[in-house]
Design a protein around this motif. Sequence first.
Motif, short mmCIF file in Angstrom:
data_model
loop_
_atom_site.label_atom_id
_atom_site.label_comp_id
_atom_site.label_asym_id
_atom_site.label_seq_id
_atom_site.Cartn_x
_atom_site.Cartn_y
_atom_site.Cartn_z
N LEU A 161 0.83 -1.21 0.00
CA LEU A 161 0.00 0.00 0.00
C LEU A 161 0.87 1.26 0.00
O LEU A 161 0.57 2.22 -0.72
N ALA A 162 1.93 1.25 0.79
CA ALA A 162 2.83 2.41 0.82
C ALA A 162 3.50 2.63 -0.53
O ALA A 162 3.69 3.77 -0.97
N LEU A 163 3.84 1.53 -1.20
CA LEU A 163 4.46 1.63 -2.53
C LEU A 163 3.50 2.25 -3.54
O LEU A 163 3.87 3.17 -4.28
N VAL A 164 2.27 1.74 -3.57
CA VAL A 164 1.28 2.28 -4.52
C VAL A 164 1.04 3.76 -4.22
O VAL A 164 0.96 4.59 -5.15
N SER A 165 0.96 4.12 -2.96
CA SER A 165 0.76 5.53 -2.59
C SER A 165 1.91 6.39 -3.08
O SER A 165 1.69 7.48 -3.64
N ALA A 166 3.14 5.91 -2.91
CA ALA A 166 4.32 6.67 -3.35
C ALA A 166 4.34 6.84 -4.87
O ALA A 166 4.67 7.91 -5.40
N LEU A 167 3.98 5.78 -5.58
CA LEU A 167 3.98 5.84 -7.05
C LEU A 167 2.87 6.76 -7.56
O LEU A 167 3.07 7.51 -8.53
N ARG A 168 1.72 6.74 -6.91
CA ARG A 168 0.63 7.65 -7.31
C ARG A 168 1.03 9.09 -7.03
O ARG A 168 0.70 10.00 -7.80
N ALA A 169 1.76 9.32 -5.93
CA ALA A 169 2.21 10.68 -5.62
C ALA A 169 3.17 11.20 -6.68
O ALA A 169 3.27 12.41 -6.89
N ARG A 170 3.86 10.29 -7.34
CA ARG A 170 4.76 10.67 -8.44
C ARG A 170 4.00 10.90 -9.75
O ARG A 170 4.59 11.23 -10.77
N GLY A 171 2.69 10.63 -9.72
CA GLY A 171 1.87 10.81 -10.92
C GLY A 171 1.83 9.61 -11.84
O GLY A 171 1.34 9.70 -12.97
N LEU A 172 2.34 8.46 -11.36
CA LEU A 172 2.34 7.27 -12.20
C LEU A 172 0.96 6.60 -12.18
O LEU A 172 0.36 6.44 -11.11
N LEU B 59 -7.11 -3.87 6.64
CA LEU B 59 -6.44 -3.45 5.40
C LEU B 59 -7.33 -2.52 4.58
O LEU B 59 -6.87 -1.49 4.06
N LYS B 60 -8.59 -2.89 4.46
CA LYS B 60 -9.51 -2.07 3.67
C LYS B 60 -9.70 -0.69 4.30
O LYS B 60 -9.80 0.32 3.59
N ALA B 61 -9.73 -0.65 5.63
CA ALA B 61 -9.83 0.64 6.32
C ALA B 61 -8.57 1.47 6.07
O ALA B 61 -8.65 2.70 5.88
N ARG B 62 -7.45 0.80 6.04
CA ARG B 62 -6.18 1.50 5.79
C ARG B 62 -6.15 2.07 4.37
O ARG B 62 -5.66 3.19 4.15
N VAL B 63 -6.66 1.31 3.41
CA VAL B 63 -6.75 1.79 2.03
C VAL B 63 -7.56 3.08 1.98
O VAL B 63 -7.17 4.07 1.34
N ALA B 64 -8.70 3.09 2.67
CA ALA B 64 -9.55 4.29 2.69
C ALA B 64 -8.84 5.46 3.37
O ALA B 64 -8.86 6.59 2.86
N ASP B 65 -8.19 5.19 4.50
CA ASP B 65 -7.50 6.25 5.23
C ASP B 65 -6.37 6.87 4.41
O ASP B 65 -6.07 8.06 4.55
N MET B 66 -5.74 6.05 3.56
CA MET B 66 -4.63 6.55 2.73
C MET B 66 -5.10 7.21 1.44
O MET B 66 -4.28 7.66 0.64
N GLY B 67 -6.42 7.24 1.24
CA GLY B 67 -6.96 7.84 0.02
C GLY B 67 -6.70 7.00 -1.22
O GLY B 67 -6.60 7.54 -2.32
N LEU B 68 -6.64 5.68 -1.03
CA LEU B 68 -6.30 4.78 -2.14
C LEU B 68 -7.49 3.95 -2.63
O LEU B 68 -7.30 2.98 -3.36
N SER B 69 -8.68 4.32 -2.25
CA SER B 69 -9.85 3.51 -2.59
C SER B 69 -10.01 3.30 -4.09
O SER B 69 -10.54 2.28 -4.53
N ASP B 70 -9.57 4.28 -4.89
CA ASP B 70 -9.66 4.16 -6.35
C ASP B 70 -8.43 3.50 -6.95
O ASP B 70 -8.37 3.30 -8.16
N ASP B 71 -7.44 3.19 -6.10
CA ASP B 71 -6.16 2.72 -6.62
C ASP B 71 -5.81 1.30 -6.16
O ASP B 71 -4.77 0.76 -6.56
N ILE B 72 -6.65 0.69 -5.33
CA ILE B 72 -6.39 -0.66 -4.81
C ILE B 72 -7.66 -1.49 -4.98
O ILE B 72 -8.76 -1.04 -4.66
N SER B 73 -7.50 -2.72 -5.49
CA SER B 73 -8.62 -3.65 -5.61
C SER B 73 -8.26 -4.97 -4.94
O SER B 73 -7.12 -5.44 -5.06
N PHE B 74 -9.22 -5.58 -4.25
CA PHE B 74 -9.07 -6.89 -3.64
C PHE B 74 -9.84 -7.89 -4.50
O PHE B 74 -11.05 -7.75 -4.67
N THR B 75 -9.17 -8.90 -5.01
CA THR B 75 -9.85 -9.86 -5.89
C THR B 75 -10.37 -11.09 -5.15
O THR B 75 -11.18 -11.84 -5.69
#
Length: 372
Positions: free
Chosen positions: A215-226, A247-263
């Motif tokens: 989650l931290a990695l995806v957040s960092a990459l999105r912050a770079r505009g990737l 985990l799902k609560a953490r995704v929401a707290d990090m503002g990653l709801s549109d950037d993370i999917s659980f399959t």
Amino acid sequence: MTKRLTVLQTLPALHSGGVERGTLEIACALVAAGHRSIVVSNGGRLVEQLVREGSEHITMPVHRKSLPSLFQVRPFRRLLQELKPDIVHARSRVPAWIAWLALRRMSPASRPRFVTTVHGLNSVSAYSAIMTKGEVVIAVSETVREYVLTHYPACDPARIKLIYRGVDPAEFPFQYQPSATWLAQWQQDYPQLAGKQVLALPGRITRLKGHETFLALVSALRARGLPVHGLIVGGVEEKKRAYLAELKARVADMGLSDDISFTGLRSDIREVFSQCRLVLSLSTQPETFGRTVLEALSLGTPVVAWDQGGVGEILRACHPEGAVPTNDNAALEQAVIEALRAGTRSKPVEHFRLADMCAETLATYSKLTHEA
């Protein structure tokens, strides 16, 4: 002509996971070679496949990590006396204890030969030491072999046999593309992936798999505009549902709801991996092998992972540029960025073949049964 063997493998259950898949792979190889294949477990969803592929399954409660499991020793011994297997192959600690205690009371002249496979880096204890009691102790990687040698000096190194797990290139073919029907369904189920570079973290939902790092990695990459999207691929056991909610609560707290999917659990991992730009392995503890890493590389999907355990062994042999110093988050981010720029791999995997694993295991069985 090679003697027809009866081989009995035993493990706790047949739900999902690397141990279970390895059991089915060896069972299938035994049947293909004309041998009799029997598996003893508490059952599970993979029993149907096991039987369909020509093996027999016997349901016994060999899964409980408790003293009452010892009540299964006598029934297990009666089963061995009835079936007369040439080999008993234990793949987990409770079934190994039951099998070993059952074998001890049988005549040395007629009892089956005992094989164990060390699939995990279990806690060092007298309980775990049962996995080193096999006449042959199969280690699934060099990492496992070194672990046994270091922590169980009573285990004769000559008894340890290194047999790497393997992938079938026919099942995970290089540059595989799924059917149009599958693709249409995938796009319908996950429209949020359109136009994104998909990063997958496969594995059961457990704290050991490194989801927080992902989650931290995806957040960092999105912050770079990737334009990346994180895909968490794996099932959850009932006792881990609280962690999934966390985990799902953490995704929401990090503002990653549109950037993370659980399959959830997927049986079509080949197709899923084929739609990913990158697969990651970020376990907080060394993996004994790393089957999903090998499957991704076989398909041509690049991997970035901590350089530790069996995963590190795979990467050093097949894809060294994907190995990252363990827990170095800055190096991880840079390696992912470089992998996304580089694109897919240019050549198929040439190591760690399933056919080699099966042939070496069956040869081990054969050699044991021919020894005086």
